[in-house]
Design a protein around this motif. Sequence first.
Motif, short mmCIF file in Angstrom:
data_model
loop_
_atom_site.label_atom_id
_atom_site.label_comp_id
_atom_site.label_asym_id
_atom_site.label_seq_id
_atom_site.Cartn_x
_atom_site.Cartn_y
_atom_site.Cartn_z
N VAL A 160 0.85 -1.21 0.05
CA VAL A 160 0.17 -0.04 0.14
C VAL A 160 0.71 1.28 0.01
CG1 VAL A 160 -1.54 1.34 1.18
CG2 VAL A 160 -1.95 -1.15 0.71
N ASP A 161 2.01 1.23 0.85
CA ASP A 161 2.85 2.58 0.89
C ASP A 161 3.54 2.52 -0.25
OD1 ASP A 161 4.38 4.42 2.45
OD2 ASP A 161 5.86 3.07 2.10
N LEU A 162 4.15 1.50 -0.82
CA LEU A 162 4.85 1.63 -2.36
C LEU A 162 3.83 1.97 -3.33
CD1 LEU A 162 7.20 0.74 -4.09
CD2 LEU A 162 6.11 -1.44 -4.31
N HIS A 163 2.62 1.62 -3.62
CA HIS A 163 1.82 1.93 -4.59
C HIS A 163 1.19 3.46 -4.46
CE1 HIS A 163 3.03 -1.96 -6.35
NE2 HIS A 163 2.33 -2.43 -5.46
N THR A 164 1.15 3.64 -3.22
CA THR A 164 0.64 5.16 -2.77
C THR A 164 1.57 5.93 -3.27
OG1 THR A 164 -0.82 4.50 -0.85
CG2 THR A 164 -0.15 6.67 -1.09
N ARG A 165 2.64 5.66 -3.07
CA ARG A 165 4.08 6.69 -3.43
C ARG A 165 3.96 6.90 -5.14
NH1 ARG A 165 8.73 5.10 -2.35
NH2 ARG A 165 8.14 2.96 -1.57
N GLU A 166 4.05 5.49 -5.58
CA GLU A 166 4.01 5.46 -7.16
C GLU A 166 2.93 6.21 -7.58
OE1 GLU A 166 5.68 0.94 -7.83
OE2 GLU A 166 3.57 1.24 -7.94
N ALA A 167 1.74 6.21 -7.12
CA ALA A 167 0.53 6.73 -7.75
C ALA A 167 0.76 8.39 -7.38
CB ALA A 167 -0.94 6.47 -7.11
N LEU A 168 1.31 8.83 -6.31
CA LEU A 168 1.33 10.30 -5.98
C LEU A 168 2.57 10.80 -7.00
CD1 LEU A 168 1.22 10.29 -2.20
CD2 LEU A 168 -0.38 11.16 -3.86
N GLU A 169 3.63 10.05 -7.10
CA GLU A 169 4.58 10.57 -7.99
C GLU A 169 4.44 10.35 -9.48
OE1 GLU A 169 8.03 7.52 -7.02
OE2 GLU A 169 8.06 8.66 -5.06
N ALA A 170 3.33 9.73 -9.87
CA ALA A 170 3.01 9.86 -11.15
C ALA A 170 1.84 11.13 -11.47
CB ALA A 170 2.18 8.55 -11.62
N GLY A 171 1.61 11.90 -10.45
CA GLY A 171 0.63 12.96 -10.35
C GLY A 171 -0.73 12.64 -10.05
N THR A 215 7.25 -4.46 6.16
CA THR A 215 6.65 -3.31 6.62
C THR A 215 7.17 -2.07 5.98
OG1 THR A 215 7.90 -2.88 8.59
CG2 THR A 215 5.98 -4.37 8.89
N PRO A 216 6.40 -1.10 5.91
CA PRO A 216 6.86 0.11 5.04
C PRO A 216 8.05 1.08 6.15
CG PRO A 216 4.64 0.48 5.89
CD PRO A 216 5.00 -1.09 5.92
N PRO A 217 9.00 1.67 5.60
CA PRO A 217 9.60 2.52 6.59
C PRO A 217 9.18 3.49 6.95
CG PRO A 217 9.95 2.79 3.99
CD PRO A 217 9.01 1.59 4.17
N VAL A 218 9.53 4.01 8.05
CA VAL A 218 8.99 5.14 8.70
C VAL A 218 9.42 6.60 8.00
CG1 VAL A 218 8.59 6.69 10.88
CG2 VAL A 218 8.54 4.25 10.89
#
Length: 148
Positions: free
Chosen positions: A52-63, A144-147
């Motif tokens: 969830v953390d990884l793909h949230t960041r991907e989506a945000l970085e893609a705009g 787990t996602p990094p803090v």
Amino acid sequence: MGTARAQMAHHLPDAYTELVRLGTVLDGALDGGLHTLVKLRTSLVNGCAFCVDLHTREALEAGASPQRVALVAAWREAGGHFTEVERAALEVVDALTRLDGHGLPDDVYAAAAAHLSEREMVALITAVGLANLYNRLGIGTGMTPPVR
């Protein structure tokens, strides 16, 4: 998770490389934004915090907007925030991630197929399967996602 667990990338690097390669093939077969939505929704349904953390960041970085990313969790109630093709694909994600004995119903398949080519449909189904595998690997190995 309190105990360190073995990681696929370390102990089965050839298998991990093949998963990454498959993901790259799918990136070329599906619209990038749609593929990211598929991975994010699958991860939300499965409760894989790392993914969830990884793909949230991907989506945000893609705009993608933070609001739209947040609404993936409640896409059915999100009104016009998702296109018809996105809604159809998210329905496929939910059907294939929560198999509950019904699999992928014909009407759900048909709704997505009305917007996607046969190649894209196969890519969508494969993308859901791959995201589910990654989620099971992430949860099973205690990632787990990094803090931040």
